[in-house]
Design a protein around this motif. Structure first.
Motif, short mmCIF file in Angstrom:
data_model
loop_
_atom_site.label_atom_id
_atom_site.label_comp_id
_atom_site.label_asym_id
_atom_site.label_seq_id
_atom_site.Cartn_x
_atom_site.Cartn_y
_atom_site.Cartn_z
N ALA A 68 0.86 -1.19 0.00
CA ALA A 68 0.00 0.00 0.00
C ALA A 68 0.89 1.24 0.00
O ALA A 68 1.99 1.22 0.57
CB ALA A 68 -0.92 0.01 1.22
N PHE A 69 0.40 2.31 -0.60
CA PHE A 69 1.18 3.55 -0.70
C PHE A 69 0.29 4.72 -0.32
O PHE A 69 -0.78 4.92 -0.91
CB PHE A 69 1.71 3.71 -2.12
N GLU A 115 -3.62 5.31 -4.45
CA GLU A 115 -3.11 5.54 -3.10
C GLU A 115 -4.07 5.03 -2.03
O GLU A 115 -5.28 4.92 -2.24
CB GLU A 115 -2.85 7.03 -2.87
N ALA A 116 -3.50 4.73 -0.86
CA ALA A 116 -4.29 4.30 0.28
C ALA A 116 -4.96 5.51 0.93
O ALA A 116 -4.52 6.65 0.78
CB ALA A 116 -3.40 3.59 1.29
N ALA A 117 -6.01 5.24 1.68
CA ALA A 117 -6.75 6.31 2.35
C ALA A 117 -6.01 6.83 3.57
O ALA A 117 -6.27 7.96 4.03
CB ALA A 117 -8.13 5.81 2.74
N ALA A 118 -5.11 6.03 4.13
CA ALA A 118 -4.39 6.46 5.34
C ALA A 118 -3.06 5.72 5.38
O ALA A 118 -2.87 4.70 4.72
CB ALA A 118 -5.20 6.16 6.59
N GLY A 119 -2.16 6.24 6.20
CA GLY A 119 -0.86 5.61 6.33
C GLY A 119 -0.06 6.29 7.41
O GLY A 119 -0.56 7.10 8.19
N SER A 167 -4.26 0.01 4.04
CA SER A 167 -2.98 -0.24 4.72
C SER A 167 -3.16 -1.15 5.93
O SER A 167 -2.32 -1.17 6.84
CB SER A 167 -2.30 1.07 5.16
N TYR A 168 -4.26 -1.89 5.97
CA TYR A 168 -4.55 -2.76 7.13
C TYR A 168 -4.80 -4.18 6.65
O TYR A 168 -5.54 -4.42 5.70
CB TYR A 168 -5.78 -2.26 7.89
N ALA A 169 -4.17 -5.14 7.37
CA ALA A 169 -4.38 -6.56 7.08
C ALA A 169 -4.88 -7.25 8.34
O ALA A 169 -4.29 -7.10 9.42
CB ALA A 169 -3.08 -7.21 6.61
N ASP A 170 -5.97 -7.99 8.21
CA ASP A 170 -6.55 -8.71 9.34
C ASP A 170 -5.71 -9.93 9.69
O ASP A 170 -5.25 -10.64 8.79
CB ASP A 170 -7.98 -9.14 8.99
N THR A 222 3.33 -7.01 9.12
CA THR A 222 3.21 -5.80 8.31
C THR A 222 4.19 -4.77 8.83
O THR A 222 4.40 -4.65 10.05
CB THR A 222 1.79 -5.22 8.34
N ILE A 223 4.78 -4.06 7.91
CA ILE A 223 5.66 -2.95 8.28
C ILE A 223 5.17 -1.70 7.56
O ILE A 223 4.78 -1.74 6.40
CB ILE A 223 7.14 -3.24 7.92
N MET A 224 5.16 -0.60 8.27
CA MET A 224 4.78 0.68 7.70
C MET A 224 5.91 1.66 7.99
O MET A 224 6.34 1.80 9.13
CB MET A 224 3.46 1.16 8.30
N PHE A 225 6.40 2.34 6.94
CA PHE A 225 7.59 3.18 7.12
C PHE A 225 7.66 4.23 6.02
O PHE A 225 6.85 4.23 5.08
CB PHE A 225 8.86 2.33 7.14
N CYS A 226 8.62 5.13 6.14
CA CYS A 226 8.82 6.22 5.18
C CYS A 226 10.14 6.00 4.46
O CYS A 226 11.21 6.38 5.00
CB CYS A 226 8.82 7.57 5.90
N PRO A 227 10.14 5.37 3.28
CA PRO A 227 11.39 5.00 2.60
C PRO A 227 12.30 6.19 2.29
O PRO A 227 13.52 6.03 2.22
CB PRO A 227 10.92 4.32 1.32
N GLY A 228 11.69 7.36 2.06
CA GLY A 228 12.49 8.54 1.75
C GLY A 228 12.39 9.61 2.82
O GLY A 228 12.73 10.77 2.55
#
Length: 405
Positions: A268-269, A396-400, A297-300, A312-318
């Protein structure tokens, strides 16, 4: 939409060709044409045409064709156009192609039309390039070849021919002759509509309705970057995805002492923050689940009442910027779930360099961009290694995750 031939005007390109004629009187004849004084134009151009000047021959032929300065006489028109075309005059070759398509003064003959359009197209005439592409797309006078048709139309579009710019947009919209790319189609419609054509503007507006806000912004940026004289945009997310191959990803390690391995993923982006979420799953991820993850951006942690082994990992690559780089990743929102132990799952925000190290990170953090990386870390009884080489979604995803710039 049915597309018609692109037609040359009688006095088109006078300023360009006037200097190319060496015969006396041609310049004066062209000036007279520009002013609409066809009698004077005929008087000046006829001697040069009879002496072999190709530009004068072409103009005399067009005057006979339209009954301007001479009575309408298609036979004379074609005779003069042939003389100019035989000397390699691209506009004359193009006009003969139009006459053969329409059966105007000659028997309709699509194969002859293709032959004349090709001669003009190979010399760079934009009208010939578009018309040749149109006949190839229709399979008239030549075998149908959508890719070749778009290639010729793109050459005309590069020169600023609006109908060709629009047609290339339609090709991207339909995935005809090129990989389907709605963002690039929208950008081409924007470019084509700059001249005020209402039909092209309507296509532009309709295309925008089918895009996400991020895609609309991207299409507008692509169009804004294009200027006359430059090649038309060629960014194609779909083609890039095909060229780079399928996503590759793996996650291994231990969740509070329980070993795990996952080799399936979804991405997800979140465009507003330029943050990315990657879901690693032990089992294949269903298409509908992957699509839902792209939006949320959510997986059950469970599917059909059965627990999943996943992370799941959520991060800011740049770090909030477009260029991904190892030093930009300061924290990761890490969530895990283990099918064998409900107690093994964790929900942490891990920090660099205390909890993890980014061994590599590269790519462009944008819709349709690519991202590759390797992240290794541990905290307590949990350890992890994440490897990935994935394409970012165009939608794009709705949230992140919020990124600190």
């Amino acid at each position: 939409m049915e597309f018609k031939l692109a037609m040359l005007r009688l006095v088109a390109a006078i300023a360009v060709v006037a200097g190319a004629s060496a015969q006396a009187g041609v310049g004066e004849g062209l000036n007279a044409l520009r002013k609409g004084d066809y009698a004077a134009a005929a008087k000046e151009l006829r001697p040069a045409a009879e002496q072999g000047d190709a530009e004068a021959q072409y103009r005399i032929g067009r005057m006979y064709e339209f009954g301007m300065g001479y009575p309408t006489d298609k036979a004379q028109a074609i005779a003069w156009l042939r003389r100019a075309a035989g000397q390699g005059h691209a506009a004359a070759q193009t006009e003969l192609g139009i006459l053969y398509v329409n059966g105007d003064g000659v028997p309709a003959d699509a194969a002859q039309a293709v032959s004349w359009f090709r001669k003009g197209a190979e010399q760079g005439n934009a009208f010939a390039q578009y018309n040749l592409g149109l006949l190839i797309a229709k399979g008239e006078g030549v075998a149908n070849d959508d890719a070749q048709a778009v290639a010729w139309m793109r050459k005309a579009a590069d020169q600023g021919l609006e109908v060709a710019q629009f047609k290339v947009g339609v090709a991207y919209d339909n995935g005809q002759g090129v990989a389907k790319d709605p963002v690039l189609a929208y950008a081409d419609f924007i470019i084509a509509a700059r001249g005020g054509n209402k039909d092209y503007a309507a296509y532009r507006d309709d295309a925008a309705k089918a895009l996400t806000p991020a895609q609309v912004r991207e299409g507008q940026a692509i169009a804004a970057a294009w200027q006359p004289g430059k090649p038309m945009p060629t960014r194609t997310v779909a083609a890039a995805a095909v060229a780079r191959g399928p996503d590759k990803c793996s996650a291994t390690g231990s969740m509070e002492g329980e070993k795990f391995a996952a080799t399936h993923c979804a991405v997800a982006f979140y465009a507003d923050q330029r943050s990315v979420a990657i879901w690693f799953n032990e089992d294949p991820i269903a298409a509908e689940d992957a699509a839902q993850f792209q939006l949320s951006s959510y997986a059950d942690g469970a599917k059909g009442g059965k627990q999943r082994t996943m992370a799941t990992i959520m991060f800011c690559p740049g770090g909030g910027g477009e260029a991904a780089q190892a030093g930009a990743v300061k924290s990761i929102d890490l969530n895990t779930n283990h099918a064998k132990s409900a107690m093994a799952g964790i929900q942490w925000v891990v920090e660099s360099p205390r909890d993890f190290k980014v061994e590599k990170m590269s790519g462009e953090v944008k819709p349709g961009g690519s991202l590759a990386g390797r992240i290794v870390g541990s905290r307590g009884k949990t350890s992890f290694t994440f490897d990935f080489d994935v394409a970012l979604p165009a939608k794009e995803a709705a949230a992140g995750m919020a990124c600190r710039k």
